[in-house]
Design an enzyme around this catalytic site. Structure first.
Site, short mmCIF file in Angstrom:
data_model
loop_
_atom_site.label_atom_id
_atom_site.label_comp_id
_atom_site.label_asym_id
_atom_site.label_seq_id
_atom_site.Cartn_x
_atom_site.Cartn_y
_atom_site.Cartn_z
N CYS A 19 4.92 -11.01 29.82
CA CYS A 19 3.66 -11.96 29.49
C CYS A 19 2.84 -11.61 28.30
O CYS A 19 3.27 -11.67 27.22
CB CYS A 19 2.49 -12.06 30.70
SG CYS A 19 1.58 -13.58 30.97
N HIS A 74 6.52 -13.60 34.70
CA HIS A 74 6.38 -12.26 35.25
C HIS A 74 7.47 -12.00 36.24
O HIS A 74 7.55 -12.44 37.61
CB HIS A 74 5.13 -12.28 36.23
CG HIS A 74 3.76 -12.23 35.40
ND1 HIS A 74 3.20 -11.06 35.00
CD2 HIS A 74 2.66 -13.20 34.49
CE1 HIS A 74 2.04 -10.99 34.22
NE2 HIS A 74 1.83 -12.40 34.12
N GLU A 122 8.28 -9.70 37.67
CA GLU A 122 8.04 -8.70 38.93
C GLU A 122 7.88 -9.36 40.29
O GLU A 122 7.84 -8.83 41.38
CB GLU A 122 6.93 -7.70 38.47
CG GLU A 122 5.43 -8.20 38.36
CD GLU A 122 5.24 -9.15 37.14
OE1 GLU A 122 4.02 -9.38 36.93
OE2 GLU A 122 6.11 -9.34 36.38
#
Length: 237
Positions: free
Chosen positions: A113, A216, A218
């Site tokens: 990001c 993102h 994750e």
């Protein structure tokens, strides 16, 4: 016993209020969980650019995380600053020193990001300071639905490192940004774009592993997200 590669992770920072009456660092758990799940050992990196060489001595790869702030336009030679731009000078200074130092050592670097945007700037690129003003028909890149859900799709550029990692040309990703990469830098290439032409990822093949994604990973929304962390850990020396 095989040692887990140590993955340095940059922290967010906040002033007093909320969690503590004093200034504090923060990192979402899923950053650490994604790194651990890929076989790495996360190590938090506080904000002190003077200590960047010492931190880099201790880690095998670097993850530059995102946050609710922007890269200082001065760093990409912009002559103006949009009214929506929010700065965290100490964080940016530390992350810039870490990113430049990691690349100089040819350590694997993953920018996420805002970390992808900073990576592009370090590679000589520039940013769009506010997508709605620059691209009137843009998608809603600050999605209204929860961040653990997809916000839009991206097209992955064939032949890029990202494409080799995820093995597909289409990914469903979340979206939480009002800025984007305008130019990736002289030697960098774009590895993903949204349907509105907004750049969603950059990379530079001059380095062992130099990858940035605007979303993102994750959160593990798309199957390719896990592969990104697997590839980062796998690229460690």
């Amino acid at each position: 016993m095989h040692r887990r590669p140590i993955i340095g992770v940059t922290l967010d920072s906040e002033q007093s209020g909320g969690y503590s009456k004093y200034p504090w660092y923060a990192m979402r758990q899923n950053y650490a969980e994604a790194i651990i799940g890929a076989g790495g050992l996360p190590m938090a990196l506080p904000h002190d650019p003077r200590l960047a060489p010492d931190y880099l001595d201790c880690i095998d790869a670097l993850v530059v995380t995102g946050g609710a702030f922007d890269v200082d336009p001065v760093l990409y030679r912009a002559t103006d600053r949009h009214a929506t731009v929010t700065l965290k000078h100490s964080r940016t200074a530390a992350e810039q020193a870490l990113t430049e130092g990691a690349l100089a050592r040819n350590l694997p670097v993953l920018g996420i990001c805002g970390g992808e945007q900073l990576l592009a700037v370090v590679l000589g690129g520039s940013l769009i300071q506010h997508i709605p003003d620059a691209i009137p028909e843009a998608l809603e890149h600050e999605q209204r639905n929860p961040r653990h859900e997809a916000g839009h799709a991206v097209a992955v550029t064939p032949g890029t490192l990202l494409h080799r990692i995820v093995g597909v040309t289409h990914m469903e990703v979340n979206s939480s940004h009002h800025q984007a990469v305008r130019e990736p830098g002289r030697f960098a290439v774009v590895n993903a774009v949204a349907a509105d032409s907004v750049i969603e990822g950059v990379e530079d093949s001059r380095y062992r592993f130099c990858l940035g994604v605007q979303w993102h990973p994750e959160f593990g929304i798309d199957p390719g997200d896990r592969s990104i962390f697997d590839a980062l850990v796998g690229a460690c020396p």
